[in-house]
Design an enzyme around this catalytic site. Structure first.
Site, PDB file in Angstrom:
ATOM      1  N   THR A 148       0.821  -1.213   0.000  1.00 29.80           N
ATOM      2  CA  THR A 148       0.000   0.000   0.000  1.00 29.80           C
ATOM      3  C   THR A 148       0.853   1.259   0.000  1.00 29.80           C
ATOM      4  O   THR A 148       0.436   2.292  -0.510  1.00 29.80           O
ATOM      5  CB  THR A 148      -0.941   0.025   1.219  1.00 29.80           C
ATOM      6  OG1 THR A 148      -0.153  -0.131   2.416  1.00 29.80           O
ATOM      7  CG2 THR A 148      -1.952  -1.093   1.128  1.00 29.80           C
ATOM      8  N   SER A 728      -1.344  -0.307  -4.864  1.00 27.69           N
ATOM      9  CA  SER A 728      -0.811   0.736  -3.998  1.00 27.69           C
ATOM     10  C   SER A 728      -1.799   1.899  -3.948  1.00 27.69           C
ATOM     11  O   SER A 728      -2.697   2.015  -4.781  1.00 27.69           O
ATOM     12  CB  SER A 728       0.543   1.215  -4.511  1.00 27.69           C
ATOM     13  OG  SER A 728       0.390   1.848  -5.765  1.00 27.69           O
ATOM     14  N   HIS A 729      -1.610   2.758  -2.994  1.00 27.88           N
ATOM     15  CA  HIS A 729      -2.530   3.889  -2.841  1.00 27.88           C
ATOM     16  C   HIS A 729      -2.585   4.758  -4.099  1.00 27.88           C
ATOM     17  O   HIS A 729      -3.659   5.202  -4.502  1.00 27.88           O
ATOM     18  CB  HIS A 729      -2.110   4.745  -1.644  1.00 27.88           C
ATOM     19  CG  HIS A 729      -2.360   4.096  -0.321  1.00 27.88           C
ATOM     20  ND1 HIS A 729      -3.597   3.602   0.036  1.00 27.88           N
ATOM     21  CD2 HIS A 729      -1.545   3.866   0.734  1.00 27.88           C
ATOM     22  CE1 HIS A 729      -3.525   3.093   1.262  1.00 27.88           C
ATOM     23  NE2 HIS A 729      -2.285   3.234   1.705  1.00 27.88           N
ATOM     24  N   MET A 730      -1.422   5.002  -4.704  1.00 25.48           N
ATOM     25  CA  MET A 730      -1.413   5.847  -5.894  1.00 25.48           C
ATOM     26  C   MET A 730      -2.143   5.170  -7.048  1.00 25.48           C
ATOM     27  O   MET A 730      -2.794   5.824  -7.852  1.00 25.48           O
ATOM     28  CB  MET A 730       0.027   6.173  -6.285  1.00 25.48           C
ATOM     29  CG  MET A 730       0.769   7.030  -5.259  1.00 25.48           C
ATOM     30  SD  MET A 730      -0.013   8.631  -4.981  1.00 25.48           S
ATOM     31  CE  MET A 730       0.727   9.573  -6.292  1.00 25.48           C
ATOM     32  N   ARG A 733      -5.863   5.658  -6.372  1.00 21.51           N
ATOM     33  CA  ARG A 733      -6.307   7.033  -6.644  1.00 21.51           C
ATOM     34  C   ARG A 733      -6.323   7.313  -8.148  1.00 21.51           C
ATOM     35  O   ARG A 733      -7.247   7.939  -8.659  1.00 21.51           O
ATOM     36  CB  ARG A 733      -5.386   8.018  -5.934  1.00 21.51           C
ATOM     37  CG  ARG A 733      -5.416   7.917  -4.423  1.00 21.51           C
ATOM     38  CD  ARG A 733      -6.739   8.419  -3.844  1.00 21.51           C
ATOM     39  NE  ARG A 733      -6.759   9.876  -3.818  1.00 21.51           N
ATOM     40  CZ  ARG A 733      -7.860  10.609  -3.984  1.00 21.51           C
ATOM     41  NH1 ARG A 733      -9.011  10.010  -4.219  1.00 21.51           N
ATOM     42  NH2 ARG A 733      -7.810  11.916  -3.941  1.00 21.51           N
TER      43      ARG A 733
END
Length: 772
Positions: A148, A728-730, A733
């Site tokens: 993450t 992952s977070h990116m 998003r």
């Protein structure tokens, strides 16, 4: 059950979840922390026996994990917290990250999970195309946030949601069971799940939230599984033994040999795919390889279409690199060795001719053949093979070799192209003859010159390996060669734009892609007039010392190479230049054919996008028949759109070695993660701190760290990270905001793309093209 906050979701699941464990928690509101921080801490240390262990402090804001936006990584979480003061500081950090908090925003504390074996994130739909796969992005480390946080490239598994062949003792089976249970509980088939597995094989759920996928079709699970079953049967057919091929089995790859992934992408439109097959991979490649002294494979297509995804039949490729005079028993042994080597090192799928097979003689061949000796090849077999490679190579590189005739042949193509275009033939007739000539006088000699060019580079590399020249010498020599790429930049600086486009205007970044505009159709897309002020690049001259000349002369004589030093370097220079020149010439005929196909479509009220779905064989068919052109084209477009829709639904590994790979596979380490199905062309920036330069740019950052979340407050066009996974977070998003991205490009691709001023990022085709 409905989603509430992160903390409350876990509490609701605590007593009903059967497939995973949930860690205990202590939860309180941001309002309570603001007004009663001492009471909060006292309650925690009084009520919970695990309060003296390592802890994690996590956010649980009302706006997080909603059905509309995840805010993945937006708020702080603090890991490995020990002691009262550090706990107080960690809670305060999470509290401050809320900024303008609401009274119902929560903070919660859990014990850190010890003895972690595997951790990561699972999606219950592929976030790139909304297809029914379980996508598992995981780390084989004790860190529970490596995925993450996007700090490393880790492992990715794809598992069809309908697949029931997993080992029931495996952690993947347990995780898929958890996914199914959560899908049933929430009545939602698109979830984002954070998990870990400890060394006792216990599965833990850390978080579950809706997976937000915007602007994508929702594909039917049953229809998807039907496609996979067909693929399984097709793969079985291609990899089994064949009476006319050496090798007990095959593997299929997107990068070996004529590497379709690089040239046309992994999900090309039908026109690009069919043109590539027509001009090169159906027969031209094999005809010319046989001409150059290798085994005859003319009846075997090199490229296979798996539901519209192009794959090279690697066994056919490996057979085609065996010298034609090699004894059959030795050829069988070689092909089996090559395939086993590739299966054991799938990360080499894009460099097989450098790291696995032996396709020509080089000055360091004896050293390189030690691998075969270690694999059980006898001394007599190695001598026989060496002599075959030497004979073949000498025949190719000699001064009057076939490569010279191929340069003569390619030189006839421009006049033939002009003659066709200036004739009164119909558009269909012109398309037919442009492509027919392109095969005979273009891609055929290009295939030969590409082989000669590869051998030329291999000779140079072997000179480095034998310490005759240095790496610096190697680079100096290559930079001294006048290829199209080097002269194009100089001509852009020195020539008026009109003259420049007259010479180079037929080029387009996607050579086979009708949707990729030619230079002369959109010069502003590719060229910045201010670049004309840039000084021409200069290079040091390449020279050899007397010692180097003497050493090379001695080695050539000892090796039995029928060249002196001067003529060998003349061949190397001529072959490399000839390869680039041949590509420059044959792409002109192809580019003109694509323009005529565009015009043909417009005459029948079909736009360029429509024509990108045509199979070229349908147009060529009308040349020799009285069938109705419009009906044939429209029918081909309809079929092409349906087939391309299938291709949109399928994800396969870059190297297929088993029929079960249709359903379940691990992506090789380092394979980039392409987010969304978008395609954009934009300038690049590697300085995200300069926010005024971000609008409309493809932004480069080293990792998919949530600390870069502020980038999304600017209208960036795309994102490329060196490290990070698809979960992952990116990545999350970027998927939510529908921003085409490459997450975890790896060091080599990241460095390559970072040098470009302008890129085309085609996430659907998993392809990045350097525009300038």
């Amino acid at each position: 059950m409905i989603f509430t906050t992160k903390s409350q979701n876990l509490i609701s699941l605590q007593n009903i979840l059967t497939t995973a464990k949930i860690l205990p928690q202590f939860c309180f509101t941001a309002e309570q922390w603001k007004n009663e921080s001492n009471d909060v801490l006292n309650s925690f240390f009084t009520l919970y026996k695990w309060s003296d262990k390592k802890l994690i402090v996590r956010s649980s804001a009302v706006c997080e994990d909603s059905a509309f936006q995840s805010y993945a990584g937006y708020y702080d979480s603090i890991l490995n917290v020990e002691g009262v003061k550090k706990l107080e500081s960690a809670i305060e950090s999470v509290y401050q990250s809320f900024e303008n908090y609401t009274p119902n925003d929560e903070i919660f504390i859990q014990p850190m999970l010890e003895n972690v074996d595997i951790s990561g994130v699972a999606f219950t739909k592929d976030p790139s195309n909304n297809t029914p796969y379980y996508v598992l992005n995981y780390s084989l480390s004790s860190s529970t946030d490596a995925i993450t946080a996007g700090t490393s490239n880790e492992n990715v598994s794809y598992i069809s949601k309908q697949f029931d062949g997993l080992d029931k003792e495996s952690w993947q089976f347990k995780l898929c069971s958890l996914c199914k249970e959560l899908e049933k509980i929430y009545g939602l088939d698109a979830l984002d799940i954070e998990f870990a597995v400890d060394k006792n094989k216990h599965l833990y759920l850390f978080q579950v939230r809706p997976l937000i996928i915007k602007s994508l079709d929702n594909f039917c699970d049953q229809e998807h599984f039907k496609i996979l079953k067909t693929l399984e049967a097709t793969i079985s057919r291609f990899i089994k033994p064949h009476p006319y091929l050496n090798g007990e089995r095959s593997v299929l790859g997107i990068m070996p040999d004529w590497n379709p992934a690089e040239i046309i992408g992994v999900r090309p439109r039908p026109l690009a795919l069919s043109l590539y097959k027509e001009l090169i991979t159906d027969s031209t490649w094999a005809y010319q390889r046989n001409n150059y002294g290798y085994k005859q494979l003319r009846s075997f297509p090199l490229l296979l279409s798996l539901a519209g995804l192009p794959y090279i039949d690697v066994r056919v490729s490996f057979n085609s690199f065996i010298p034609k005079d090699t004894p059959d028993r030795l050829a069988e042994k070689l092909v089996n060795y090559y395939i086993n080597e590739l299966k054991n090192a799938p990360e080499k799928h894009d460099k097989v001719e450098f790291d696995i097979i032996f396709s020509c003689f080089t000055l360091d061949l004896n050293e390189r053949l030690k691998r075969l000796s270690e694999a059980g090849f006898s001394e007599s077999e190695l001598i026989t093979f060496t002599e075959s490679l030497k004979k073949l190579t000498n025949n190719i590189i000699k001064n009057d070799g076939l490569w010279k005739k191929d340069i003569e042949k390619i030189n006839t193509l421009p006049n033939r192209r002009i003659k066709i275009l200036s004739s009164d033939l119909s558009k269909v007739e012109k398309i037919h003859w442009l492509l027919e000539d392109c095969k005979r006088y273009g891609t055929l000699p290009f295939a030969g010159l590409a082989r000669a060019g590869f051998i030329a580079v291999q000779f140079l590399r072997s000179m480095v390996a034998k310490n005759i020249i240095t790496e610096q010498d190697y680079n100096k020599f290559l930079s001294s060669i006048a290829t199209v790429s080097s002269t194009l930049k100089q001509d852009f600086i020195n020539l008026p734009l009109s003259s420049f486009l007259q010479q180079y205007g037929h080029l387009r970044p996607g050579t086979y892609d009708i949707l990729s505009p030619r230079y002369d159709k959109a010069p502003e897309r590719y060229f910045n007039q201010s670049d004309k002020n840039v000084k021409e690049q200069t290079f040091d001259n390449f020279t050899l010392s007397l010692e180097q000349l003497s050493a090379l002369k001695e080695l050539l004589e000892k090796s039995g190479i029928e060249h002196d030093v001067i003529s060998l370097f003349s061949f190397i220079k001529g072959a490399i230049e000839g390869r680039e020149y041949a590509k420059f010439i044959f792409t002109h005929s192809l580019s003109d054919a694509l323009e005529l196909i565009t015009e043909l479509g417009l005459e029948h009220q079909l736009n360029t996008d429509d024509m990108s779905y045509v199979d070229i064989s349908s147009i060529l068919k009308t040349y020799s028949s009285s069938d109705d052109l419009l009906n044939i084209i429209k029918s081909s477009i309809d079929t092409g759109k349906k087939n391309h829709l299938k291709a949109q639904q399928i994800t396969l590994p870059p190297l297929i070695s088993s029929p079960s790979d249709a359903y379940f596979f691990n992506m090789p380490e380092g394979e980039p993660n392409y987010i969304t199905l978008g395609k954009i062309t934009a300038e690049t920036t590697m300085n995200p701190a300069a926010y005024e330069e971000l609008a409309g740019k493809i932004v480069f950052i080293p990792s998919a760290d949530p600390g870069f979340d502020w980038l999304f407050s600017h209208p960036i066009a795309g994102l490329i990270t060196k490290y990070g996974g698809c979960n992952s977070h990116m990545a999350i998003r970027a998927g939510e905001l529908n921003i085409p991205s490459v997450i975890g490009a790896g060091e080599i691709l990241y460095a390559k793309w970072l040098k470009a001023e302008k890129l085309e990022l085609d996430a659907n085709n998993k392809k990045v093209i350097i525009i300038r």
